[in-house]
Write an enzyme that holds these catalytic residues in place. Structure first.
Site, PDB file in Angstrom:
ATOM      1  N   LYS A  77       0.795  -1.377  -0.036  1.00  0.00           N
ATOM      2  CA  LYS A  77       0.017  -0.228  -0.138  1.00  0.00           C
ATOM      3  C   LYS A  77       0.834   1.322  -0.013  1.00  0.00           C
ATOM      4  CE  LYS A  77      -2.203   0.109   3.510  1.00  0.00           C
ATOM      5  NZ  LYS A  77      -3.067  -0.547   4.711  1.00  0.00           N
TER       6      LYS A  77
ATOM      7  N   THR B 151       3.912   1.534  -0.854  1.00  0.00           N
ATOM      8  CA  THR B 151       4.717   1.644  -1.946  1.00  0.00           C
ATOM      9  C   THR B 151       4.036   2.094  -3.234  1.00  0.00           C
ATOM     10  OG1 THR B 151       5.941  -0.343  -1.357  1.00  0.00           O
ATOM     11  CG2 THR B 151       6.152   0.017  -3.621  1.00  0.00           C
TER      12      THR B 151
ATOM     13  N   ARG C 149       1.771   7.479   7.354  1.00  0.00           N
ATOM     14  CA  ARG C 149       1.829   7.079   8.832  1.00  0.00           C
ATOM     15  C   ARG C 149       3.576   6.964   9.140  1.00  0.00           C
ATOM     16  NH1 ARG C 149      -1.184   1.797   8.768  1.00  0.00           N
ATOM     17  NH2 ARG C 149      -0.087   2.020   6.809  1.00  0.00           N
TER      18      ARG C 149
ATOM     19  N   LYS D 245       9.447  -7.078  10.312  1.00  0.00           N
ATOM     20  CA  LYS D 245       9.006  -5.877   9.249  1.00  0.00           C
ATOM     21  C   LYS D 245      10.152  -5.317   8.446  1.00  0.00           C
ATOM     22  CE  LYS D 245       5.019  -3.106   8.410  1.00  0.00           C
ATOM     23  NZ  LYS D 245       3.848  -2.367   8.970  1.00  0.00           N
TER      24      LYS D 245
ATOM     25  N   ALA E 192      -4.288   0.230  13.454  1.00  0.00           N
ATOM     26  CA  ALA E 192      -5.410   0.138  12.824  1.00  0.00           C
ATOM     27  C   ALA E 192      -6.582  -0.785  13.416  1.00  0.00           C
ATOM     28  CB  ALA E 192      -5.324  -0.103  11.308  1.00  0.00           C
TER      29      ALA E 192
ATOM     30  N   PHE F 288      -3.955  -1.363   7.255  1.00  0.00           N
ATOM     31  CA  PHE F 288      -4.494  -2.654   7.172  1.00  0.00           C
ATOM     32  C   PHE F 288      -5.543  -2.556   5.764  1.00  0.00           C
ATOM     33  CE2 PHE F 288      -3.711  -3.452  11.654  1.00  0.00           C
ATOM     34  CZ  PHE F 288      -2.400  -4.154  11.357  1.00  0.00           C
TER      35      PHE F 288
ATOM     36  N   PHE G 150       3.922  -7.506  -9.313  1.00  0.00           N
ATOM     37  CA  PHE G 150       5.112  -8.155  -8.831  1.00  0.00           C
ATOM     38  C   PHE G 150       5.795  -8.889  -9.926  1.00  0.00           C
ATOM     39  CE2 PHE G 150       5.400  -8.624  -4.361  1.00  0.00           C
ATOM     40  CZ  PHE G 150       4.270  -7.544  -3.904  1.00  0.00           C
TER      41      PHE G 150
ATOM     42  N   TRP H 248       7.234  -0.547  -7.816  1.00  0.00           N
ATOM     43  CA  TRP H 248       8.543  -0.884  -7.132  1.00  0.00           C
ATOM     44  C   TRP H 248       9.626  -0.833  -8.173  1.00  0.00           C
ATOM     45  CZ3 TRP H 248      12.789  -3.877  -6.974  1.00  0.00           C
ATOM     46  CH2 TRP H 248      13.367  -4.160  -5.891  1.00  0.00           C
TER      47      TRP H 248
END
Lengths: 552, 552
Positions: free
Chosen positions: B68, B70, B91, B102, B270, B298, B378, B406
């Site tokens: 999200k 990205t 955020r 992470k 969230a 989320f 991807f 990406w």
């Protein structure tokens, strides 16, 4: 007028300007807001300065207050007024006590470092980085045990505690890991205040980031079930912990009310740790200014002794003058006067209490460094009281000079400054109290007998066992960091003045292999303070425009 | 190439330059190092912008990753490429998960915000200020009880927990205050992660410092022995807690790899909280840029619902377009494919999993806001898989556009950007899901039936009693903040796709009077994560020059 009001009414210089006057280019600093900066290290080489180092220390603290930081700031401003290139190197205040009884630790009156609210609250985040690094390590330790405990760590022998920069009595003794198999492995634990973290001492003694990593890797976090020490390197997380400190290791630049550049960086406890600002801060100041003024925590028996016996070995530089701060009020308390009677003139009590100052003078002289006494003037002091101190000091061959720095700033310390300029020109050879390779007991014995003037040392059975273990581990050649009450030369906080014939009780030794010293615990040293009945926090307010009040 | 390598090889613009392009003068920002700044508020008024707001949300998260942030960054850079005045409002990452699994939360590949190491570690100290403020309040509560407990607080009913920005499983359930009468009052307690602190939600919903103080004062920290709520105002420490947040409330300015200005400020959970960056960040971006891109945590059932039902009421502005991020991989998982099989083409699984995306599309459309689907590409995606998603979305009347952010940064999202420019011009009236004065049960019922598509709600006996109490206290007119698993529309994390006919179980309600919402707890929501067997910390290193590696 309150300290915070004086500070807020002053006009600060943009930190870029302060940096420029200190000899730093804009690209050598990182701004943190308009009035704080971090200094990027290593600095490009520059012409050698005079490299004069002045250590400010004090008599044993009393509730009357001695004002060591205030004198340091005032003396710095006085040297500026005399046209000298001067820089301060001071300790960072800890937020916990600011919210408790202290209310602030950035000098006072017209001898302050600013922005005082920022410095006393979050500053540039160094304390928070230390808290986070310390507690990340703690979480990684408990996670290691939880996830199979490959290193066979004895959960009853983890000595790495969690920390917060908060006075939180309720966290002194806790049980963690409750709630069943999914929530961890239960064990007894406790929280210290952040400045008591070994990482704080490590940060303050590191020569650079490489040295910081080496020291972090060496930290002993506990013992295996078969009593072998476990290090951070063995846990394999040295890199992560050091990464969390990569900015905290950079010295912070601020200014005094009179715009004298001040580096404020690092502030380890002076009882459980060595109580001095970072080596990098002092080195940076020495490289930029002709006169560097630095301070050590609590009285000279704790802070200065550790400065001289621990920090100078890493710093590679000993002081050119030691200034001992005393007040008539504190000497009266040492002479037996109650706090409520301090406002009344009592020359005899001052004379009686002088023994405390006298012993600190003699101790500092034993290192063969020139000593000057700064009498920090309070409004209630009488001429006769101040004269009594000066006469007694003169008899001991030391100049005692009244400094009126709270009310007058640098103008109130011009005489003191001139004396310091004179003494720093003396060429003397530093006398070590102990040699690096003295045995552990020899070192402790020398500190107790020559600095505290006690009769001897008594070791608990545990401490005796530890000395044997430490010898086996090869840790006994490290300097000693005494954890002792700051209120007395002895390990009894109530014994003021200049007690003699007492025995110091060493109940436990703690290996601090990151800091590279052995802590000797005497008496009960609180490493997590509590809040008083009416905490300073009750009076702190912030206006809608962000102006803070209620800090002292 | 790893994300951190791409980030470190990019040449950042000095933050002063980024600020200038964003329309901020040097005196309107406070630098934090060379590449971060805080924005001083309030800003001087300036010409009105287009004030277009784009909310980026996503399907339910899966271990396959949806990307999200990205996509938000890539879309922002694409709008910049198209010559639009754009600003991101994102955020702040939480450090705990960065050290855990992470490894970083600042976008990926060529769609990142930088300096990524700083943003992922200490950034400008906001999280640390929140941790400190939260824990100072906790210490003041325990100190109040210890010092005589004038407010008659029931030590078993203190609901204010301590926090750390660390994944520390061992602190979930603890006993504090042990050690006897001098060490506090023993009680059961626990630590949350900092982003779960009510202070984080409060900071993110405050209009300014005055509002922050009002909200802090209203926070309920526990109950008296006779079950009356106790607020921070009653403890008398609102000023101190707010003072600790006076800088944290200022939005932080950074940049993307392509130098698009990005405000990164605030990051509440969230699940337990509302999961959006601060209102001040979004407002500031709206006032400076024509296009503001923001995200919610989320999936759209949690983050976007709360953005639309909680944050917009305070923000005073609803989105002009909602972008839903999906990936072929995540849809395959929703279609029943195991993580290990995601690399293989499986068009049928994509089609089966589409029901998850479809429901999010319909939910977002029910607010009468234009919806665009962004398919985050991807390397393993096949043409047929991507086409399948596009075809299904077209059938549902929504454009689904492949974004290759990406690998290509903004260049990979030009089509998406053009579509967003088009949809934000639509003029529509926002449909509220529920009215502010709907009863608590009605609000929960509407969320469960219209957003989750469940059959109904079951309240525990405790929750039922609480509803009565909350009515008496006048708290039942506040918005609801659902605490539910992020992995499913239902309260069962394993139920993927688009489940129906399920019942949502509300086991407890928590009044968050500072945040001004009522949390409804469903299932077991972890508010303190744990570290995995091999934490990300094991791979984090810092070179002697300060360069960090091992963040993703």
């Amino acid at each position: 007028m309150k300290d915070i009001e004086i500070a807020q009414q002053s006009k600060m210089e943009p930190i870029v300007e302060v940096a420029k006057r200190a000899g730093l280019t804009a690209s050598e600093i990182e701004q943190y807001g308009d009035y704080k900066a971090k200094i990027k290290l290593p600095l490009a080489s520059r012409p050698k300065t005079k490299e004069k180092l002045v250590l400010v220390t004090a008599i044993n603290p009393t509730p009357a207050g001695e004002g060591k930081s205030t004198v340091t700031v005032g003396l710095g401003d006085a040297l500026s007024l005399l046209g000298k290139k001067v820089m301060l190197a001071l300790r960072e205040p800890s937020l916990g006590p600011v919210m408790g009884v202290k209310g602030g630790a950035t000098g006072g009156g017209y001898s302050q470092v600013v922005p005082m609210e920022d410095i006393n609250l979050h500053f540039t985040g160094d304390m928070h980085a230390l808290t986070t690094a310390n507690n990340t390590l703690a979480a990684l330790i408990d996670n290691h045990i939880y996830q199979g405990n490959k290193l066979n760590i004895d959960s009853r022998r983890v000595i790495w505690k969690r920390v917060l920069d908060i006075n939180d009595r309720a966290l002194r003794q806790v049980i963690i890991g409750l709630g069943g198999p999914l929530q961890g492995v239960p064990r007894q634990d406790g929280f210290d205040i952040t400045v008591a973290s070994e990482l704080m001492a490590v940060l303050c003694l590191s020569a650079d980031l490489a040295d910081l990593k080496r020291r972090i890797g060496n930290i002993v976090i506990g013992y295996t079930v078969d009593r072998q020490p476990v290090t951070v390197d063995q846990l394999g997380v040295t890199g992560a912990i050091a990464a969390l400190l990569k900015d905290a290791i950079k010295p912070n630049l601020v200014q005094t009310l009179a715009h004298t550049p001040a580096i404020i960086h690092g502030g380890p406890f002076a009882n459980i740790a060595h109580g001095c600002n970072s080596v990098l801060a002092t080195k940076t100041a020495l490289s930029l200014a002709d006169y560097t003024l630095t301070e050590a925590g609590f009285g000279a028996d704790l802070g200065a002794e550790k400065f001289l016996d621990i920090k100078t070995r890493v710093l590679g530089k000993t002081p050119d003058t030691i200034v001992i701060v005393a007040t008539a009020r504190a000497l009266k308390m040492n002479g037996g006067v109650a706090k409520s009677d301090l406002e009344n003139e009592n020359v005899e009590a001052v004379k009686r209490g002088y023994v405390n100052l006298q012993r600190h003078i003699q101790n500092m002289q034993s290192y063969n460094v020139p000593v000057v006494v700064a009498i920090n003037k309070f409004a209630s002091d009488t001429v006769a009281e101040l004269q009594a101190i000066q006469d007694l000091a003169t008899q001991d061959g030391v100049a005692a000079i009244v400094a009126d720095v709270w009310a007058q700033g640098g103008q109130g310390a011009l005489d003191l400054a001139r004396k310091v300029l004179e003494t720093t020109e003396e060429v003397r050879a530093f006398h070590e109290l102990y040699a690096a390779d003295d045995d552990l007991e020899v070192k402790i014995d020398k500190i107790v007998k020559k600095i505290y003037h006690g009769a001897g040392v008594e070791y608990s059975a545990k401490a005796k066992r530890q000395i044997q273990t430490f010898k086996k581990e090869g840790w006994d050649k490290l300097p000693v960091c005494m954890a002792k009450t700051q209120y007395s030369f002895s390990d009894d906080a109530k014994s003021l003045g200049a007690p003699e014939g007492f025995t110091v009780h060493v109940r436990e030794l703690v290996p601090k292999l990151g800091s590279q010293f052995i802590v000797a615990l005497t008496g009960n040293i609180l490493t997590m303070p509590g809040l008083p009945k009416v905490p300073a926090a009750d009076n702190i307010e912030v206006a809608d425009d962000g102006t803070i009040s209620g800090l002292f």
